[in-house]
Design a protein around this motif. Structure first.
Motif, PDB file in Angstrom:
ATOM      1  N   GLU A   1       0.825  -1.208   0.000  1.00  0.00           N
ATOM      2  CA  GLU A   1       0.000   0.000   0.000  1.00  0.00           C
ATOM      3  C   GLU A   1       0.853   1.247   0.000  1.00  0.00           C
ATOM      4  OE1 GLU A   1      -3.891   1.793   2.378  1.00  0.00           O
ATOM      5  OE2 GLU A   1      -2.590   0.348   3.396  1.00  0.00           O
ATOM      6  N   GLU A   2       1.999   1.210   0.699  1.00  0.00           N
ATOM      7  CA  GLU A   2       2.848   2.393   0.855  1.00  0.00           C
ATOM      8  C   GLU A   2       3.877   2.541  -0.260  1.00  0.00           C
ATOM      9  OE1 GLU A   2       2.479   0.020   3.100  1.00  0.00           O
ATOM     10  OE2 GLU A   2       1.309   0.957   4.710  1.00  0.00           O
ATOM     11  N   ASN A   3       4.297   1.434  -0.862  1.00  0.00           N
ATOM     12  CA  ASN A   3       5.443   1.466  -1.767  1.00  0.00           C
ATOM     13  C   ASN A   3       5.121   1.007  -3.184  1.00  0.00           C
ATOM     14  OD1 ASN A   3       7.310   2.145   0.425  1.00  0.00           O
ATOM     15  ND2 ASN A   3       6.874   0.065   1.129  1.00  0.00           N
ATOM     16  N   ASN A   4       3.842   1.083  -3.546  1.00  0.00           N
ATOM     17  CA  ASN A   4       3.445   0.680  -4.882  1.00  0.00           C
ATOM     18  C   ASN A   4       2.091   1.293  -5.196  1.00  0.00           C
ATOM     19  OD1 ASN A   4       3.769  -0.629  -7.338  1.00  0.00           O
ATOM     20  ND2 ASN A   4       3.901  -2.686  -6.460  1.00  0.00           N
ATOM     21  N   HIS A   5       1.659   1.104  -6.414  1.00  0.00           N
ATOM     22  CA  HIS A   5       0.337   1.542  -6.846  1.00  0.00           C
ATOM     23  C   HIS A   5      -0.098   0.590  -7.949  1.00  0.00           C
ATOM     24  CE1 HIS A   5      -2.732   3.903  -8.971  1.00  0.00           C
ATOM     25  NE2 HIS A   5      -2.936   4.480  -7.801  1.00  0.00           N
ATOM     26  N   PRO A   6      -1.363   0.185  -7.982  1.00  0.00           N
ATOM     27  CA  PRO A   6      -1.788  -0.802  -8.989  1.00  0.00           C
ATOM     28  C   PRO A   6      -1.412  -0.437 -10.419  1.00  0.00           C
ATOM     29  CG  PRO A   6      -3.513  -0.505  -7.354  1.00  0.00           C
ATOM     30  CD  PRO A   6      -2.460   0.513  -7.043  1.00  0.00           C
ATOM     31  N   GLU A   7      -1.637   0.806 -10.807  1.00  0.00           N
ATOM     32  CA  GLU A   7      -1.331   1.195 -12.179  1.00  0.00           C
ATOM     33  C   GLU A   7       0.173   1.207 -12.425  1.00  0.00           C
ATOM     34  OE1 GLU A   7      -2.095   2.117 -16.144  1.00  0.00           O
ATOM     35  OE2 GLU A   7      -3.316   1.255 -14.540  1.00  0.00           O
ATOM     36  N   LEU A   8       0.948   1.623 -11.431  1.00  0.00           N
ATOM     37  CA  LEU A   8       2.404   1.611 -11.568  1.00  0.00           C
ATOM     38  C   LEU A   8       2.913   0.188 -11.736  1.00  0.00           C
ATOM     39  CD1 LEU A   8       5.189   2.945 -11.481  1.00  0.00           C
ATOM     40  CD2 LEU A   8       5.073   2.828  -8.972  1.00  0.00           C
ATOM     41  N   ALA A   9       2.409  -0.731 -10.915  1.00  0.00           N
ATOM     42  CA  ALA A   9       2.835  -2.130 -11.023  1.00  0.00           C
ATOM     43  C   ALA A   9       2.506  -2.688 -12.397  1.00  0.00           C
ATOM     44  CB  ALA A   9       2.172  -2.958  -9.925  1.00  0.00           C
ATOM     45  N   ARG A  10       1.284  -2.457 -12.833  1.00  0.00           N
ATOM     46  CA  ARG A  10       0.867  -2.994 -14.125  1.00  0.00           C
ATOM     47  C   ARG A  10       1.693  -2.407 -15.261  1.00  0.00           C
ATOM     48  NH1 ARG A  10      -1.875  -2.228 -18.486  1.00  0.00           N
ATOM     49  NH2 ARG A  10      -2.259  -0.048 -17.980  1.00  0.00           N
ATOM     50  N   LYS A  11       1.896  -1.094 -15.245  1.00  0.00           N
ATOM     51  CA  LYS A  11       2.631  -0.439 -16.330  1.00  0.00           C
ATOM     52  C   LYS A  11       4.093  -0.863 -16.348  1.00  0.00           C
ATOM     53  CE  LYS A  11       1.520   2.235 -18.915  1.00  0.00           C
ATOM     54  NZ  LYS A  11       1.011   2.089 -20.307  1.00  0.00           N
ATOM     55  N   THR A  12       4.691  -1.027 -15.160  1.00  0.00           N
ATOM     56  CA  THR A  12       6.089  -1.447 -15.106  1.00  0.00           C
ATOM     57  C   THR A  12       6.251  -2.835 -15.695  1.00  0.00           C
ATOM     58  OG1 THR A  12       6.473  -0.114 -13.114  1.00  0.00           O
ATOM     59  CG2 THR A  12       8.059  -1.865 -13.590  1.00  0.00           C
ATOM     60  N   VAL A  13       5.397  -3.767 -15.282  1.00  0.00           N
ATOM     61  CA  VAL A  13       5.465  -5.126 -15.806  1.00  0.00           C
ATOM     62  C   VAL A  13       5.155  -5.133 -17.296  1.00  0.00           C
ATOM     63  CG1 VAL A  13       4.415  -7.421 -15.697  1.00  0.00           C
ATOM     64  CG2 VAL A  13       4.962  -6.190 -13.578  1.00  0.00           C
ATOM     65  N   GLU A  14       4.154  -4.382 -17.708  1.00  0.00           N
ATOM     66  CA  GLU A  14       3.791  -4.318 -19.124  1.00  0.00           C
ATOM     67  C   GLU A  14       4.946  -3.797 -19.970  1.00  0.00           C
ATOM     68  OE1 GLU A  14       0.200  -2.517 -21.914  1.00  0.00           O
ATOM     69  OE2 GLU A  14       0.624  -1.568 -19.994  1.00  0.00           O
ATOM     70  N   THR A  15       5.622  -2.765 -19.499  1.00  0.00           N
ATOM     71  CA  THR A  15       6.744  -2.183 -20.246  1.00  0.00           C
ATOM     72  C   THR A  15       7.861  -3.193 -20.422  1.00  0.00           C
ATOM     73  OG1 THR A  15       6.227   0.052 -19.471  1.00  0.00           O
ATOM     74  CG2 THR A  15       8.474  -0.350 -20.241  1.00  0.00           C
ATOM     75  N   ILE A  16       8.155  -3.953 -19.368  1.00  0.00           N
ATOM     76  CA  ILE A  16       9.206  -4.969 -19.457  1.00  0.00           C
ATOM     77  C   ILE A  16       8.789  -6.068 -20.431  1.00  0.00           C
ATOM     78  CG2 ILE A  16      10.419  -6.775 -18.172  1.00  0.00           C
ATOM     79  CD1 ILE A  16      10.298  -4.845 -15.734  1.00  0.00           C
ATOM     80  N   LEU A  17       7.556  -6.505 -20.341  1.00  0.00           N
ATOM     81  CA  LEU A  17       7.087  -7.538 -21.267  1.00  0.00           C
ATOM     82  C   LEU A  17       7.184  -7.066 -22.716  1.00  0.00           C
ATOM     83  CD1 LEU A  17       3.935  -8.841 -19.341  1.00  0.00           C
ATOM     84  CD2 LEU A  17       6.091 -10.061 -19.680  1.00  0.00           C
ATOM     85  N   LYS A  18       6.764  -5.833 -22.961  1.00  0.00           N
ATOM     86  CA  LYS A  18       6.819  -5.306 -24.332  1.00  0.00           C
ATOM     87  C   LYS A  18       8.253  -5.236 -24.851  1.00  0.00           C
ATOM     88  CE  LYS A  18       2.511  -2.659 -24.450  1.00  0.00           C
ATOM     89  NZ  LYS A  18       1.890  -1.304 -24.521  1.00  0.00           N
ATOM     90  N   SER A  19       9.202  -4.971 -23.945  1.00  0.00           N
ATOM     91  CA  SER A  19      10.603  -4.908 -24.369  1.00  0.00           C
ATOM     92  C   SER A  19      11.112  -6.273 -24.824  1.00  0.00           C
ATOM     93  CB  SER A  19      11.477  -4.361 -23.240  1.00  0.00           C
ATOM     94  OG  SER A  19      11.645  -5.319 -22.214  1.00  0.00           O
ATOM     95  N   TYR A  20      10.416  -7.324 -24.426  1.00  0.00           N
ATOM     96  CA  TYR A  20      10.740  -8.686 -24.864  1.00  0.00           C
ATOM     97  C   TYR A  20       9.828  -9.127 -26.009  1.00  0.00           C
ATOM     98  CZ  TYR A  20      13.805  -9.649 -20.844  1.00  0.00           C
ATOM     99  OH  TYR A  20      14.826  -9.654 -19.923  1.00  0.00           O
ATOM    100  N   GLY A  21       9.010  -8.230 -26.516  1.00  0.00           N
ATOM    101  CA  GLY A  21       8.121  -8.561 -27.616  1.00  0.00           C
ATOM    102  C   GLY A  21       6.839  -9.247 -27.200  1.00  0.00           C
ATOM    103  N   ILE A  22       6.492  -9.162 -25.924  1.00  0.00           N
ATOM    104  CA  ILE A  22       5.277  -9.785 -25.394  1.00  0.00           C
ATOM    105  C   ILE A  22       4.249  -8.688 -25.151  1.00  0.00           C
ATOM    106  CG2 ILE A  22       4.303 -11.167 -23.522  1.00  0.00           C
ATOM    107  CD1 ILE A  22       7.289 -12.108 -23.030  1.00  0.00           C
ATOM    108  N   ILE A  23       3.071  -8.822 -25.719  1.00  0.00           N
ATOM    109  CA  ILE A  23       2.068  -7.766 -25.661  1.00  0.00           C
ATOM    110  C   ILE A  23       0.900  -8.190 -24.769  1.00  0.00           C
ATOM    111  CG2 ILE A  23       0.628  -6.189 -27.000  1.00  0.00           C
ATOM    112  CD1 ILE A  23       3.644  -6.081 -27.628  1.00  0.00           C
ATOM    113  N   PRO A  24       0.803  -7.631 -23.555  1.00  0.00           N
ATOM    114  CA  PRO A  24      -0.366  -7.919 -22.725  1.00  0.00           C
ATOM    115  C   PRO A  24      -1.648  -7.462 -23.413  1.00  0.00           C
ATOM    116  CG  PRO A  24       1.390  -6.959 -21.398  1.00  0.00           C
ATOM    117  CD  PRO A  24       1.813  -6.824 -22.837  1.00  0.00           C
ATOM    118  N   GLY A  25      -2.687  -8.270 -23.285  1.00  0.00           N
ATOM    119  CA  GLY A  25      -3.932  -8.008 -23.979  1.00  0.00           C
ATOM    120  C   GLY A  25      -4.007  -8.725 -25.314  1.00  0.00           C
ATOM    121  N   LYS A  26      -2.843  -9.145 -25.814  1.00  0.00           N
ATOM    122  CA  LYS A  26      -2.781  -9.906 -27.063  1.00  0.00           C
ATOM    123  C   LYS A  26      -2.195 -11.291 -26.810  1.00  0.00           C
ATOM    124  CE  LYS A  26      -0.607  -9.990 -31.632  1.00  0.00           C
ATOM    125  NZ  LYS A  26       0.341  -9.299 -32.544  1.00  0.00           N
TER     126      LYS A  26
END
Length: 267
Positions: free
Chosen positions: A223-248
């Motif tokens: 609760e203090e050191n994260n935020h749902p959207e931040l977590a999702r966007k960080t993981v999504e960005t890393i996945l995309k850098s490997y060519g993996i597209i969340p939602g697809k």
């Protein structure tokens, strides 16, 4: 087909429900029993259909109501001997698990529990012992990894086998370092037996997931050191850098900390 509901995911309490058409279990029960009963009524879940409790480790946010639930519904509790011992000695747990309700699991040894084939595997965390679970039923492989200080080779193998995965994304490193926690607690969380950061979670996924992975839920956010959207966007960005597209290529969601998320049908 499996049904999956998260009844809470975070330091306020963790509890996950998994069911087939004829059987049901819960993984951890760190939420209050009254809140759990209300949530189950809202979701049409019959608690007396839950035939087993699986426990990951002995910290209070994962075992708060285990003794009460086991006693009220006459449900056996499955955990490793070290975790059972930790529950017995946790002063936060007022009602302990009765001896006749304790069932032992062994890390690395699969066991058939009703409709579910369950494989406990070691997860590094500063508890008496901590396990993740690979659970198979109805042709579906469900894996849960929570409270993990680092990613082991065994955990990588479980990620690679999962069709559905619950995995910890506890904190953003910079938020934690600049936040209000005392230094000793920051060091504990950042250690190899602490909690997974958003970045470590994203890399573990990107480097080990297979094409059969359909859905990922990020769990145990701070609760203090994260935020749902931040977590999702960080993981999504890393996945995309490997060519993996969340939602697809797969679905990516964040579990809510204090209220239910779901129900999902896993096919």
């Amino acid at each position: 087909m499996l049904k999956f509901i998260s009844f809470g995911s975070g330091s306020s309490g963790n509890c996950y429900y998994l069911a087939t058409a004829t059987d049901a279990l819960m993984i951890d029960i760190g939420v209050g029993i009254r809140s759990l009963k209300k949530h189950c009524r809202d979701y049409g879940v019959q608690l007396n259909s839950v035939r087993r409790l699986l426990i990951t480790h002995d910290h209070a946010d994962h075992i708060k109501s285990v003794g009460s639930f086991s006693y009220e519904y006459k449900v056996p509790v499955y955990a490793t001997p070290l975790v059972h011992n930790g529950i017995d000695h946790n002063y936060c747990i007022t009602r302990k698990v009765a001896d006749e309700m304790k069932k032992n699991l062994e890390i690395g040894r699969p066991i058939q529990l009703g409709d579910f084939s369950v494989l406990p595997f070691a997860v590094p965390h500063d508890a008496s012992e901590n396990v993740g679970y690979e659970i198979q039923a109805g042709g579906v492989t469900f894996v849960i990894i929570t409270d993990a200080g680092s990613v082991t080779d065994e955990m990588k193998e479980r990620i690679a086998r999962a069709n559905y995965l619950v995995i910890e994304a506890n904190h953003d490193v910079e938020m934690l370092k600049s936040g209000p926690y005392p230094e000793y607690l920051k060091k504990r969380i950042l250690s190899s037996s602490g909690h997974l950061s958003n970045e470590d979670c994203g890399k573990a996924l990107a480097e080990n997931m297979s094409e059969s992975l359909r859905h990922v839920w990020l769990c145990h956010l701070s609760e203090e050191n994260n935020h749902p959207e931040l977590a999702r966007k960080t993981v999504e960005t890393i996945l995309k850098s490997y060519g993996i597209i969340p939602g697809k290529d797969m679905e990516l969601e964040v579990l809510k900390r204090t209220v239910p998320t779901g129900a999902y049908e896993l096919e």
